[in-house]
Enzyme design. Structure first.
Site, PDB file in Angstrom:
ATOM      1  N   ARG A   1       4.837  27.032  10.461  1.00  0.00           N
ATOM      2  CA  ARG A   1       4.618  27.598   9.109  1.00  0.00           C
ATOM      3  C   ARG A   1       5.486  28.837   8.863  1.00  0.00           C
ATOM      4  NH1 ARG A   1       2.034  23.503   9.234  1.00  0.00           N
ATOM      5  NH2 ARG A   1      -0.054  23.151   8.379  1.00  0.00           N
TER       6      ARG A   1
ATOM      7  N   CYS B   1      -4.807  26.382   3.645  1.00  0.00           N
ATOM      8  CA  CYS B   1      -5.387  27.142   4.758  1.00  0.00           C
ATOM      9  C   CYS B   1      -4.960  28.606   4.646  1.00  0.00           C
ATOM     10  CB  CYS B   1      -4.935  26.564   6.098  1.00  0.00           C
ATOM     11  SG  CYS B   1      -5.735  24.988   6.466  1.00  0.00           S
TER      12      CYS B   1
HETATM   13  P1  FAD Z   1       5.029  29.332  -3.002  1.00  0.00           P
HETATM   14  O1  FAD Z   1       3.594  29.471  -2.680  1.00  0.00           O
HETATM   15  O2  FAD Z   1       5.436  29.491  -4.430  1.00  0.00           O
HETATM   16  O3  FAD Z   1       5.889  30.343  -2.118  1.00  0.00           O
HETATM   17  C1  FAD Z   1       5.673  30.471  -0.727  1.00  0.00           C
HETATM   18  C2  FAD Z   1       6.730  31.443  -0.173  1.00  0.00           C
HETATM   19  O4  FAD Z   1       8.015  30.858  -0.278  1.00  0.00           O
HETATM   20  C3  FAD Z   1       6.815  32.755  -0.953  1.00  0.00           C
HETATM   21  O5  FAD Z   1       7.104  33.800  -0.033  1.00  0.00           O
HETATM   22  C4  FAD Z   1       7.997  32.548  -1.891  1.00  0.00           C
HETATM   23  O6  FAD Z   1       8.632  33.767  -2.250  1.00  0.00           O
HETATM   24  C5  FAD Z   1       8.905  31.683  -1.042  1.00  0.00           C
HETATM   25  N1  FAD Z   1       9.752  30.796  -1.827  1.00  0.00           N
HETATM   26  C6  FAD Z   1       9.338  29.761  -2.621  1.00  0.00           C
HETATM   27  N2  FAD Z   1      10.392  29.107  -3.108  1.00  0.00           N
HETATM   28  C7  FAD Z   1      11.503  29.734  -2.634  1.00  0.00           C
HETATM   29  C8  FAD Z   1      12.909  29.511  -2.775  1.00  0.00           C
HETATM   30  N3  FAD Z   1      13.414  28.525  -3.520  1.00  0.00           N
HETATM   31  N4  FAD Z   1      13.748  30.357  -2.142  1.00  0.00           N
HETATM   32  C9  FAD Z   1      13.287  31.395  -1.376  1.00  0.00           C
HETATM   33  N5  FAD Z   1      11.975  31.640  -1.219  1.00  0.00           N
HETATM   34  C10 FAD Z   1      11.093  30.817  -1.831  1.00  0.00           C
HETATM   35  N6  FAD Z   1       0.661  23.820   3.551  1.00  0.00           N
HETATM   36  C11 FAD Z   1       0.990  23.134   4.652  1.00  0.00           C
HETATM   37  O7  FAD Z   1       1.931  23.520   5.363  1.00  0.00           O
HETATM   38  N7  FAD Z   1       0.302  22.014   5.025  1.00  0.00           N
HETATM   39  C12 FAD Z   1      -0.727  21.526   4.283  1.00  0.00           C
HETATM   40  O8  FAD Z   1      -1.307  20.524   4.658  1.00  0.00           O
HETATM   41  C13 FAD Z   1      -1.086  22.216   3.093  1.00  0.00           C
HETATM   42  N8  FAD Z   1      -2.087  21.769   2.318  1.00  0.00           N
HETATM   43  C14 FAD Z   1      -2.415  22.444   1.178  1.00  0.00           C
HETATM   44  C15 FAD Z   1      -3.432  21.931   0.360  1.00  0.00           C
HETATM   45  C16 FAD Z   1      -3.761  22.594  -0.816  1.00  0.00           C
HETATM   46  C17 FAD Z   1      -4.866  22.059  -1.674  1.00  0.00           C
HETATM   47  C18 FAD Z   1      -3.059  23.775  -1.201  1.00  0.00           C
HETATM   48  C19 FAD Z   1      -3.382  24.488  -2.489  1.00  0.00           C
HETATM   49  C20 FAD Z   1      -2.049  24.289  -0.402  1.00  0.00           C
HETATM   50  C21 FAD Z   1      -1.720  23.614   0.804  1.00  0.00           C
HETATM   51  N9  FAD Z   1      -0.705  24.092   1.636  1.00  0.00           N
HETATM   52  C22 FAD Z   1      -0.360  23.389   2.757  1.00  0.00           C
HETATM   53  C23 FAD Z   1      -0.006  25.373   1.345  1.00  0.00           C
HETATM   54  C24 FAD Z   1       1.222  25.224   0.422  1.00  0.00           C
HETATM   55  O9  FAD Z   1       1.072  24.094  -0.418  1.00  0.00           O
HETATM   56  C25 FAD Z   1       2.520  25.105   1.209  1.00  0.00           C
HETATM   57  O10 FAD Z   1       2.758  26.254   1.982  1.00  0.00           O
HETATM   58  C26 FAD Z   1       3.712  24.878   0.258  1.00  0.00           C
HETATM   59  O11 FAD Z   1       4.814  24.397   0.984  1.00  0.00           O
HETATM   60  C27 FAD Z   1       4.109  26.127  -0.511  1.00  0.00           C
HETATM   61  O12 FAD Z   1       5.089  25.746  -1.471  1.00  0.00           O
HETATM   62  P2  FAD Z   1       5.199  26.455  -2.883  1.00  0.00           P
HETATM   63  O13 FAD Z   1       6.354  25.841  -3.589  1.00  0.00           O
HETATM   64  O14 FAD Z   1       3.905  26.419  -3.589  1.00  0.00           O
HETATM   65  O15 FAD Z   1       5.561  27.930  -2.443  1.00  0.00           O
HETATM   66  N1  EPU Z   2     -12.995  21.329  11.771  1.00  0.00           N
HETATM   67  C1  EPU Z   2     -14.309  21.710  11.785  1.00  0.00           C
HETATM   68  N2  EPU Z   2     -14.780  22.454  10.739  1.00  0.00           N
HETATM   69  C2  EPU Z   2     -14.001  22.815   9.694  1.00  0.00           C
HETATM   70  C3  EPU Z   2     -12.650  22.444   9.697  1.00  0.00           C
HETATM   71  C4  EPU Z   2     -12.161  21.691  10.757  1.00  0.00           C
HETATM   72  O1  EPU Z   2     -15.048  21.412  12.713  1.00  0.00           O
HETATM   73  O2  EPU Z   2     -14.505  23.494   8.786  1.00  0.00           O
HETATM   74  C5  EPU Z   2     -12.498  20.496  12.881  1.00  0.00           C
HETATM   75  C6  EPU Z   2     -12.179  19.075  12.411  1.00  0.00           C
HETATM   76  O3  EPU Z   2     -13.310  18.267  12.438  1.00  0.00           O
HETATM   77  C7  EPU Z   2     -11.112  18.665  13.412  1.00  0.00           C
HETATM   78  C8  EPU Z   2     -10.383  19.982  13.745  1.00  0.00           C
HETATM   79  O4  EPU Z   2     -11.287  21.038  13.384  1.00  0.00           O
HETATM   80  O5  EPU Z   2     -11.700  18.185  14.585  1.00  0.00           O
HETATM   81  C9  EPU Z   2      -9.064  20.116  13.007  1.00  0.00           C
HETATM   82  O6  EPU Z   2      -9.296  20.073  11.597  1.00  0.00           O
HETATM   83  P1  EPU Z   2      -8.212  19.483  10.565  1.00  0.00           P
HETATM   84  O7  EPU Z   2      -7.845  18.100  10.972  1.00  0.00           O
HETATM   85  O8  EPU Z   2      -8.737  19.716   9.203  1.00  0.00           O
HETATM   86  O9  EPU Z   2      -6.923  20.354  10.850  1.00  0.00           O
HETATM   87  P2  EPU Z   2      -6.690  21.896  10.769  1.00  0.00           P
HETATM   88  O10 EPU Z   2      -6.058  22.303  12.051  1.00  0.00           O
HETATM   89  O11 EPU Z   2      -7.906  22.649  10.363  1.00  0.00           O
HETATM   90  C10 EPU Z   2      -4.279  21.609   9.862  1.00  0.00           C
HETATM   91  C11 EPU Z   2      -3.411  22.380   8.918  1.00  0.00           C
HETATM   92  C12 EPU Z   2      -3.597  21.884   7.495  1.00  0.00           C
HETATM   93  C13 EPU Z   2      -3.303  20.392   7.417  1.00  0.00           C
HETATM   94  C14 EPU Z   2      -4.280  19.672   8.374  1.00  0.00           C
HETATM   95  C15 EPU Z   2      -4.074  18.163   8.387  1.00  0.00           C
HETATM   96  C16 EPU Z   2      -3.050  24.683   9.656  1.00  0.00           C
HETATM   97  C17 EPU Z   2      -3.466  26.104   9.512  1.00  0.00           C
HETATM   98  N3  EPU Z   2      -3.751  23.792   8.941  1.00  0.00           N
HETATM   99  O12 EPU Z   2      -5.625  21.978   9.577  1.00  0.00           O
HETATM  100  O13 EPU Z   2      -2.612  22.567   6.697  1.00  0.00           O
HETATM  101  O14 EPU Z   2      -3.483  19.911   6.106  1.00  0.00           O
HETATM  102  O15 EPU Z   2      -4.059  20.199   9.702  1.00  0.00           O
HETATM  103  O16 EPU Z   2      -3.042  17.814   9.229  1.00  0.00           O
HETATM  104  O17 EPU Z   2      -2.102  24.381  10.376  1.00  0.00           O
HETATM  105  C18 EPU Z   2      -2.209  24.496   5.367  1.00  0.00           C
HETATM  106  O18 EPU Z   2      -1.378  24.819   6.226  1.00  0.00           O
HETATM  107  O19 EPU Z   2      -2.393  25.161   4.314  1.00  0.00           O
HETATM  108  C19 EPU Z   2      -3.015  23.306   5.594  1.00  0.00           C
HETATM  109  C20 EPU Z   2      -3.992  22.933   4.773  1.00  0.00           C
END
Ligand code: FAD
Ligand code: EPU
Length: 278
Positions: A158, A205
């Protein structure tokens, strides 16, 4: 210069998925000349706003958003090494690759935001991160366009180590020819892994996972689901999601974060990027 690019005051809560954040001057730019003009003063780049906690007081810097000309979804034609514009919505890219029968992006299913934000965050899931499928990144840096091979970006969990002030303008992917059916099949597990995540206002997250554990799991084990400060609450569905129940403020979210950290003995590092003074 087009009127729309000249800074206008917006509330950042309208441009972030957590729906929190005060005023800023927004510059929505088309093309490199406008980007050059907008970045002449201190700035921050806004992607899809899905990984941000923005202060209720907003930010003093210009907020620069790449406009439609930086989105190239429609141009994708089946090439296995496409250059994709930084403003291209990531979910759209993942869907289009599936329809074209190109494999590699399945693990990014369900991540909101745009390609530029995903590159900076090295967005991913346990099925892989965006850096795994990139070859090069296109940057705008100090008035010049440069290309950086992926090995020089310094991607981590990340995180990325782009030069300070760099604007990601495009990214080059390396995809593998497959079939739409096979790609759809490979999306089933990533889709399943997302079922337990909340659908209401959040920024994904809040914390990075500590080594060999899940922050959500740890927060859950400590009985902190449902913990609430004002309208900011630890989601009942997933412990690492802080949700905005309605009118949460950045101060409430920060107090909730302090409270979570104070009740857990393992240090939890923020995944969100924080903008502005609390
Ligand atoms: P922003 O939030 O707009 O920006 C993030 C950072 O990047 C900021 O510092 C910004 O200044 C910089 N930035 C953005 N664009 C540029 C650019 N073109 N050039 C230079 N800097 C830039 N993340 C995960 O990794 N895995 C997940 O599974 C995941 N699940 C999510 C689920 C939900 C419901 C939500 C709301 C978020 C989730 N996220 C997840 C977090 C987020 O979606 C990711 O980090 C995403 O990649 C951020 O992209 P963004 O375009 O919204 O960036
Ligand atoms: N779990 C719990 N309780 C909870 C949440 C999770 O017991 O409230 C347990 C689940 O049951 C599972 C384990 O923890 O056994 C892992 O949970 P999950 O599969 O949801 O994965 P995570 O490690 O919590 C990561 C990423 C998510 C990504 C998911 C799916 C990070 C910080 N989070 O979550 O990314 O969507 O895996 O692959 O790396 C994000 O980065 O914003 C994000 C949402």
């Amino acid at each position: 210069m087009r009127a729309s690019t000249v800074g206008r005051t917006v509330l950042l809560r309208d441009l972030t998925t957590l729906r929190i954040g005060g005023p800023a001057e927004l510059w929505e730019v088309e093309g490199s000349e406008e980007l050059a003009e907008a970045t002449r003063r201190p700035y921050r780049i806004l992607g899809g706003g899905s990984n941000l906690l923005v202060s209720d007081s907003g930010v003093p810097e210009r907020v620069v958003k790449l406009g439609r000309s930086f989105s190239t979804l429609e141009a994708l034609d089946g090439s296995v090494e496409p250059w994709v514009g930084a403003a291209t919505p990531l979910p759209g890219l993942v869907r289009r690759a599936q329809r074209l029968g190109l494999s590699g992006l399945e693990g990014l299913l369900g991540i909101p935001g745009v390609v530029g934000g995903a590159v900076v965050m090295n967005a991913g899931t346990r099925f892989g991160s965006i850096a795994d499928v990139l070859t090069e990144v296109g940057l705008y840096l100090e008035g010049r366009s440069v290309r950086l091979p992926v090995a020089e970006v310094g991607f981590g969990y990340r995180s990325s180590e782009l030069p300070p002030g760099a604007v990601v303008t495009k990214a080059r992917f390396r995809l593998v020819p497959s079939t739409p059916e096979r790609v759809a099949k490979a999306m089933e597990a990533p889709d399943e892994a997302r079922r337990g995540q909340p659908k209401i206002k959040s920024a994904g997250c809040a914390f990075k996972n500590p080594p060999h554990d899940s922050a959500g799991h740890i927060i859950d084990l400590h009985g902190l689901k449902g913990l609430r400060v004002g309208d900011a609450m630890v989601s009942h569905e997933h412990g690492n999601f802080i949700v905005n129940l309605g009118n949460a403020t950045s101060t409430e979210v920060l107090r909730l974060i302090d409270e979570i950290r104070s009740r857990i003995d393992i240090p939890l590092q923020m995944e969100w990027h924080l903008w502005g003074q609390p």
